[in-house]
Design a protein around this motif. Structure first.
Motif, PDB file in Angstrom:
ATOM      1  N   ALA A  95       0.844  -1.188   0.000  1.00  7.62           N
ATOM      2  CA  ALA A  95       0.000   0.000   0.000  1.00  7.62           C
ATOM      3  C   ALA A  95       0.883   1.241   0.000  1.00  7.62           C
ATOM      4  CB  ALA A  95      -0.914   0.001   1.214  1.00  7.62           C
ATOM      5  N   LYS A  96       0.487   2.243  -0.796  1.00  6.00           N
ATOM      6  CA  LYS A  96       1.320   3.444  -0.877  1.00  6.00           C
ATOM      7  C   LYS A  96       0.451   4.682  -1.057  1.00  6.00           C
ATOM      8  CE  LYS A  96       2.050   2.958  -5.874  1.00  6.00           C
ATOM      9  NZ  LYS A  96       3.064   2.828  -6.940  1.00  6.00           N
ATOM     10  N   TRP A  97       1.055   5.805  -0.702  1.00  2.00           N
ATOM     11  CA  TRP A  97       0.409   7.100  -0.895  1.00  2.00           C
ATOM     12  C   TRP A  97       0.562   7.532  -2.339  1.00  2.00           C
ATOM     13  CZ3 TRP A  97      -2.550   7.964   3.044  1.00  2.00           C
ATOM     14  CH2 TRP A  97      -2.163   7.539   4.318  1.00  2.00           C
ATOM     15  N   HIS A  98      -0.184   8.534  -2.735  1.00  2.00           N
ATOM     16  CA  HIS A  98      -0.120   9.000  -4.116  1.00  2.00           C
ATOM     17  C   HIS A  98       1.230   9.600  -4.472  1.00  2.00           C
ATOM     18  CE1 HIS A  98      -4.797   9.361  -4.164  1.00  2.00           C
ATOM     19  NE2 HIS A  98      -4.396   8.153  -4.493  1.00  2.00           N
ATOM     20  N   PRO A 111       5.479   4.528   0.934  1.00  2.00           N
ATOM     21  CA  PRO A 111       4.654   3.442   1.487  1.00  2.00           C
ATOM     22  C   PRO A 111       3.843   3.909   2.688  1.00  2.00           C
ATOM     23  CG  PRO A 111       6.926   3.187   2.180  1.00  2.00           C
ATOM     24  CD  PRO A 111       6.919   4.330   1.189  1.00  2.00           C
ATOM     25  N   ILE A 112       2.691   3.282   2.875  1.00  2.00           N
ATOM     26  CA  ILE A 112       1.895   3.498   4.074  1.00  2.00           C
ATOM     27  C   ILE A 112       2.498   2.631   5.175  1.00  2.00           C
ATOM     28  CG2 ILE A 112      -0.396   3.296   5.122  1.00  2.00           C
ATOM     29  CD1 ILE A 112      -1.583   3.621   2.331  1.00  2.00           C
ATOM     30  N   ASP A 163       2.151   5.622  10.268  1.00  2.00           N
ATOM     31  CA  ASP A 163       0.976   6.373   9.805  1.00  2.00           C
ATOM     32  C   ASP A 163      -0.278   5.925  10.550  1.00  2.00           C
ATOM     33  OD1 ASP A 163       2.242   7.947   7.776  1.00  2.00           O
ATOM     34  OD2 ASP A 163       2.260   6.209   6.447  1.00  2.00           O
ATOM     35  N   VAL A 164      -0.415   4.618  10.741  1.00  2.00           N
ATOM     36  CA  VAL A 164      -1.598   4.081  11.410  1.00  2.00           C
ATOM     37  C   VAL A 164      -1.672   4.571  12.854  1.00  2.00           C
ATOM     38  CG1 VAL A 164      -2.780   1.975  12.154  1.00  2.00           C
ATOM     39  CG2 VAL A 164      -1.629   2.043   9.924  1.00  2.00           C
ATOM     40  N   ILE A 165      -0.560   4.460  13.566  1.00  2.00           N
ATOM     41  CA  ILE A 165      -0.534   4.858  14.977  1.00  2.00           C
ATOM     42  C   ILE A 165      -0.770   6.364  15.111  1.00  2.00           C
ATOM     43  CG2 ILE A 165       0.938   5.037  17.014  1.00  2.00           C
ATOM     44  CD1 ILE A 165       2.276   2.422  16.054  1.00  2.00           C
ATOM     45  N   TRP A 166      -0.133   7.146  14.272  1.00  2.00           N
ATOM     46  CA  TRP A 166      -0.300   8.603  14.321  1.00  2.00           C
ATOM     47  C   TRP A 166      -1.750   8.980  14.020  1.00  2.00           C
ATOM     48  CZ3 TRP A 166      -1.518  12.364  10.579  1.00  2.00           C
ATOM     49  CH2 TRP A 166      -1.272  13.687  10.952  1.00  2.00           C
ATOM     50  N   SER A 167      -2.367   8.319  13.026  1.00  2.00           N
ATOM     51  CA  SER A 167      -3.764   8.609  12.671  1.00  2.00           C
ATOM     52  C   SER A 167      -4.681   8.314  13.847  1.00  2.00           C
ATOM     53  CB  SER A 167      -4.178   7.779  11.455  1.00  2.00           C
ATOM     54  OG  SER A 167      -3.374   8.075  10.342  1.00  2.00           O
ATOM     55  N   PRO A 223      -1.542  10.353   6.068  1.00  2.00           N
ATOM     56  CA  PRO A 223      -0.088  10.383   5.843  1.00  2.00           C
ATOM     57  C   PRO A 223       0.622  11.309   6.836  1.00  2.00           C
ATOM     58  CG  PRO A 223      -1.193  11.751   4.219  1.00  2.00           C
ATOM     59  CD  PRO A 223      -2.284  11.123   5.051  1.00  2.00           C
ATOM     60  N   LYS A 224       1.254  10.739   7.815  1.00  2.00           N
ATOM     61  CA  LYS A 224       1.938  11.519   8.847  1.00  2.00           C
ATOM     62  C   LYS A 224       2.974  12.455   8.236  1.00  2.00           C
ATOM     63  CE  LYS A 224       4.848  11.022  12.967  1.00  2.00           C
ATOM     64  NZ  LYS A 224       5.541  10.072  13.859  1.00  2.00           N
ATOM     65  N   HIS A 225       3.775  11.951   7.305  1.00  2.00           N
ATOM     66  CA  HIS A 225       4.863  12.762   6.745  1.00  2.00           C
ATOM     67  C   HIS A 225       4.325  13.986   6.009  1.00  2.00           C
ATOM     68  CE1 HIS A 225       3.720  10.415   3.159  1.00  2.00           C
ATOM     69  NE2 HIS A 225       4.307  11.363   2.438  1.00  2.00           N
ATOM     70  N   TRP A 226       3.145  13.865   5.397  1.00  2.00           N
ATOM     71  CA  TRP A 226       2.590  14.991   4.656  1.00  2.00           C
ATOM     72  C   TRP A 226       2.020  16.025   5.606  1.00  2.00           C
ATOM     73  CZ3 TRP A 226      -2.026  17.540   3.678  1.00  2.00           C
ATOM     74  CH2 TRP A 226      -2.084  18.311   2.513  1.00  2.00           C
TER      75      TRP A 226
END
Length: 494
Positions: free
Chosen positions: A1-4, A8-9, A13-17, A69-72
């Motif tokens: 799975a990846k972001w646009h 990668p996801i 990302d899951v924990i931060w969300s 997306p945490k990084h975004w």
């Protein structure tokens, strides 16, 4: 799975969300009430810890967690300004789905473009779906303007019709007669929503259950269905309409065992009478229902003086303002308002624009809503807290629009959430449904049991559609030959 953007996801990302949504979203904070934290146990696995056992739905809810997306979000925009997920933005956010935003005009339209290298395109649940390269959504402030645009073609390719009168008599425009627009009805097997007039019990006016019951007796569904809705609808009489979760008859078995714990705090009729909404079948029954309504008002301390219903002690008049956000709400609220005025109530309707309506409902700034809906599933659980719990009643933006603060309801919600098996869930849901009904927090309206759709004849449509939802437009595709034939006949661009 990846972001646009190709990254990668990750489990990060899951924990931060999870952390961000639990901290900033009232809805998620209630859903995740029993989730203490989340930790990564491998590069592809996240483990969530609960503070209680037995919440069978909570793992499924966590499986539906919106991953961001945490990084975004922790980065900066094109102007070098740090992004803030708690603030509105007009910058298209980074996503990971089959479509991404190609362009938009605030308040006017948004265009979604299919992602050519979408990572999930070959997943079994995606095969045969999401077939359109571009989807354009245009926004109309007026339903009639939207309707006229559909009849001309070029703006709407298909339309879900919610107005019975329009479906019955107004689909007569030239494209219908030529066969270029098709009408179709798709039956649904999912639970029907509780659509209702909602009383705001935060207001002193509605805190007496006899007042709420009296208002219910003033509602004449049968005449509305016959004269306005062409007999299309069925009266809703459960918060879990359709299927085995709706209460009926008298409580018995495990449901009765559950309710017996609260017997001294529940209406005695709950145990001896089947819950029935008033029925208006004849002029005589109409008079009897209004007489019953007045008797209930009188018991609650409201009397008729000079044609006006007033408080027996203070002389204060009984006033209700219905709140709506669509001119159609006049048709919905009008007949009830007429009956309330016959009882001496100063009843009015105020239609506001969508932004005002949103702000007022979030702040619970209303007497009664002309229309509100509460969609249930076949597996009720944590969302019941957002619908009906005392905590949600005091939380701005919650879906407890009625302001229900009832310790028995709170206990039954927990009983639903921590049900041990399906039979236990059904019994607990029946009990919750019955207590909500006998407290008359809402005046139930109606449901249809199918979806009405009209579409321009340019699509290929699978013969089998999902009966749970009725129809899945994402399984449709454009038929080039049909589209070409339409374009030749209708030069509006359809």
């Amino acid at each position: 799975a990846k972001w646009h953007d190709g990254k990668p996801i990750t489990t990060d990302d899951v924990i931060w969300s999870f952390q961000v949504l639990k901290a900033n979203s009232p809805m998620y904070s209630r859903y995740f009430e029993n989730v203490t934290d989340a930790v990564a146990i491998s590069d592809r696995e996240v483990e969530f810890h609960f503070d209680q056992k037995g919440n069978r739905e909570l793992p499924k809810i966590l499986g539906d967690l919106v991953v961001l997306p945490k990084h975004w979000w922790e980065g900066t925009d094109a102007n070098g300004k740090k992004r803030d997920i708690t603030r509105p933005t007009q910058e298209p956010p980074l996503g990971s789905a089959a479509y991404k935003i190609a362009s938009f005009k605030p308040g006017t339209e948004i265009i979604w473009q299919r992602v050519p290298d979408y990572w999930g395109a070959k997943l079994p649940v995606k095969i045969g779906r999401e077939n359109f390269d571009r989807q354009r959504f245009s926004y109309f402030l007026d339903d009639n303007a939207s309707w006229q645009a559909f009849t001309k073609g070029g703006f709407e390719d298909f339309r879900v019709e919610s107005r019975a009168q329009r479906w019955a008599v107004e689909y007569t425009f030239p494209a219908i007669k030529a066969g270029d627009v098709i009408k179709a009805e798709y039956p649904t097997t999912s639970p029907e929503p509780m659509q209702a007039y909602v009383m705001n019990t935060r207001r002193p006016l509605f805190q007496d259950v006899r007042v709420r019951q009296a208002l219910t007796y003033a509602y004449d569904f049968e005449s509305m269905n016959r004269t306005i809705f062409f007999g299309a609808y069925t009266r809703t009489d459960s918060y879990f309409e359709g299927g085995d979760l709706a209460s009926s008859g008298l409580p018995q078995g495990k449901e009765l065992e559950i309710l017996q714990q609260y017997r001294d705090k529940l209406p005695p009729e709950l145990f001896t009478q089947e819950f029935k909404l008033p029925v208006y079948t004849t002029p005589q029954s109409g008079r009897e229902n209004l007489r019953k309504a007045y008797d209930l008002f009188k018991q609650a301390g409201w009397v008729n003086r000079g044609g006006k219903l007033v408080n027996e002690k203070t002389g204060e008049p009984f006033r209700i303002e219905f709140l709506g956000n669509d001119p159609v709400d006049e048709r919905v609220a009008g007949p009830l308002i007429d009956n309330l005025r016959r009882l001496g109530i100063d009843a009015t309707l105020r239609i506001v624009d969508d932004s005002q309506y949103t702000n007022r409902t979030r702040a619970f700034d209303f007497d009664m809503l002309a229309v509100a809906g509460f969609q249930q599933s076949n597996s009720p659980g944590n969302e019941q807290r957002d619908f009906f719990s005392s905590t949600a009643a005091d939380t701005s933006g919650s879906r407890n629009l009625a302001g229900i603060k009832n310790p028995i309801v709170d206990a039954l919600i927990d009983r639903v959430i921590f049900a041990t098996d399906r039979d236990d869930l059904i019994a607990a849901t029946h009990a919750l449904d019955r207590v909500l009904l006998w407290n008359y927090y809402m005046i139930p309206q109606w449901h249809l049991g199918k979806i009405r759709i009209a579409y321009w004849n340019k699509f290929g449509i699978p013969e089998k559609q999902p009966t749970y939802s009725g129809v899945d437009q994402n399984s449709w595709w454009i038929d080039p030959d049909k589209e070409k034939a339409l374009a030749a006949k209708h030069k509006s661009g359809n």
